[in-house]
Design a protein around this motif. Structure first.
Motif, PDB file in Angstrom:
ATOM      1  N   PRO A   1       4.664  38.733  87.357  1.00 57.32           N
ATOM      2  CA  PRO A   1       5.392  38.008  88.387  1.00 57.32           C
ATOM      3  C   PRO A   1       5.676  38.918  89.574  1.00 57.32           C
ATOM      4  O   PRO A   1       5.856  40.132  89.417  1.00 57.32           O
ATOM      5  N   ALA A   2       5.737  38.330  90.753  1.00 57.23           N
ATOM      6  CA  ALA A   2       5.931  39.105  91.988  1.00 57.23           C
ATOM      7  C   ALA A   2       7.186  39.967  91.939  1.00 57.23           C
ATOM      8  O   ALA A   2       7.185  41.091  92.430  1.00 57.23           O
ATOM      9  N   GLU A   3       8.266  39.472  91.320  1.00 59.79           N
ATOM     10  CA  GLU A   3       9.506  40.256  91.300  1.00 59.79           C
ATOM     11  C   GLU A   3       9.376  41.545  90.486  1.00 59.79           C
ATOM     12  O   GLU A   3      10.096  42.498  90.726  1.00 59.79           O
TER      13      GLU A   3
ATOM     14  N   ALA B   1       1.106  49.036  96.513  1.00 53.28           N
ATOM     15  CA  ALA B   1       1.904  50.267  96.506  1.00 53.28           C
ATOM     16  C   ALA B   1       2.871  50.274  95.331  1.00 53.28           C
ATOM     17  O   ALA B   1       2.991  51.274  94.616  1.00 53.28           O
ATOM     18  N   ALA B   2       3.563  49.143  95.115  1.00 59.46           N
ATOM     19  CA  ALA B   2       4.531  49.069  94.011  1.00 59.46           C
ATOM     20  C   ALA B   2       3.836  49.229  92.665  1.00 59.46           C
ATOM     21  O   ALA B   2       4.302  49.975  91.804  1.00 59.46           O
ATOM     22  N   SER B   3       2.713  48.554  92.483  1.00 62.84           N
ATOM     23  CA  SER B   3       1.985  48.639  91.225  1.00 62.84           C
ATOM     24  C   SER B   3       1.439  50.048  90.988  1.00 62.84           C
ATOM     25  O   SER B   3       1.470  50.550  89.870  1.00 62.84           O
ATOM     26  N   GLY B   4       0.950  50.679  92.057  1.00 58.83           N
ATOM     27  CA  GLY B   4       0.368  52.011  91.931  1.00 58.83           C
ATOM     28  C   GLY B   4       1.368  53.143  92.046  1.00 58.83           C
ATOM     29  O   GLY B   4       1.010  54.309  91.910  1.00 58.83           O
ATOM     30  N   CYS B   5       2.646  52.792  92.318  1.00 64.38           N
ATOM     31  CA  CYS B   5       3.711  53.797  92.473  1.00 64.38           C
ATOM     32  C   CYS B   5       3.370  54.782  93.594  1.00 64.38           C
ATOM     33  O   CYS B   5       3.536  55.996  93.449  1.00 64.38           O
TER      34      CYS B   5
END
Length: 153
Positions: free
Chosen positions: A75-77, A16-20
């Motif tokens: 990195p995960a952060e 979700a974070a990567s794909g916004c």
């Protein structure tokens, strides 16, 4: 898509974070109720080094690295769902500048500029920035003289 998540050891919040997009949207993708847009898949290709052809068609190697291409995952952060886009940008900036050997004081100035939403202005100008400033100064001086040309004589 489930195979992608499993083989890469990803969590829905990372996708979700990567794909916004929201975690609910990722759930819909995994359930087969909808398909991700090209820009979302492009982010996944970039962030997780998944083969775009495999992601679209299921053909070929799943990972770009399996084909001998180099690259690392973020990195995960930098892709954490708990961070704001500005916070992610600060982490990415710090990582990239550290890799380039930037002194920590300059990295701190850059992060402060990100927080303020404007470029850092302290310190001497780089070669390109100094040249651009000279051109701006010349342009401003020329504009100041234009009043002379507008006058009727």
């Amino acid at each position: 898509m489930k195979k992608f998540v499993k083989n890469f050891g990803l969590e829905q919040k990372q996708l979700a974070a990567s794909g916004c997009v929201s975690s609910a949207t990722i759930s819909a993708y995994l359930a087969g109720n909808s398909q991700p847009a090209a820009d979302i898949m492009s982010n996944w290709v970039r962030d997780f080094r998944v083969n775009a052809n495999w992601l679209l068609t299921g053909e070929g190697d799943m990972s770009l690295d399996a084909r001998g291409e180099t690259g690392t995952t973020l990195p995960a952060e930098e892709i954490s769902a708990t961070l704001s886009p500005t916070q992610r940008e600060m982490y990415a900036y710090k990582r990239l500048q550290t890799e380039l050997g930037m002194p920590s004081s300059r990295i701190a100035e850059g992060i402060e500029a990100i927080v303020r939403g404007k470029p850092a202005s302290s310190g001497p100008l780089s070669g390109h920035a100094a040249a651009n400033q000279k051109m701006d100064d010349r342009f401003d001086n020329a504009r100041g003289d234009e009043a002379i040309y507008d006058k009727d004589t």
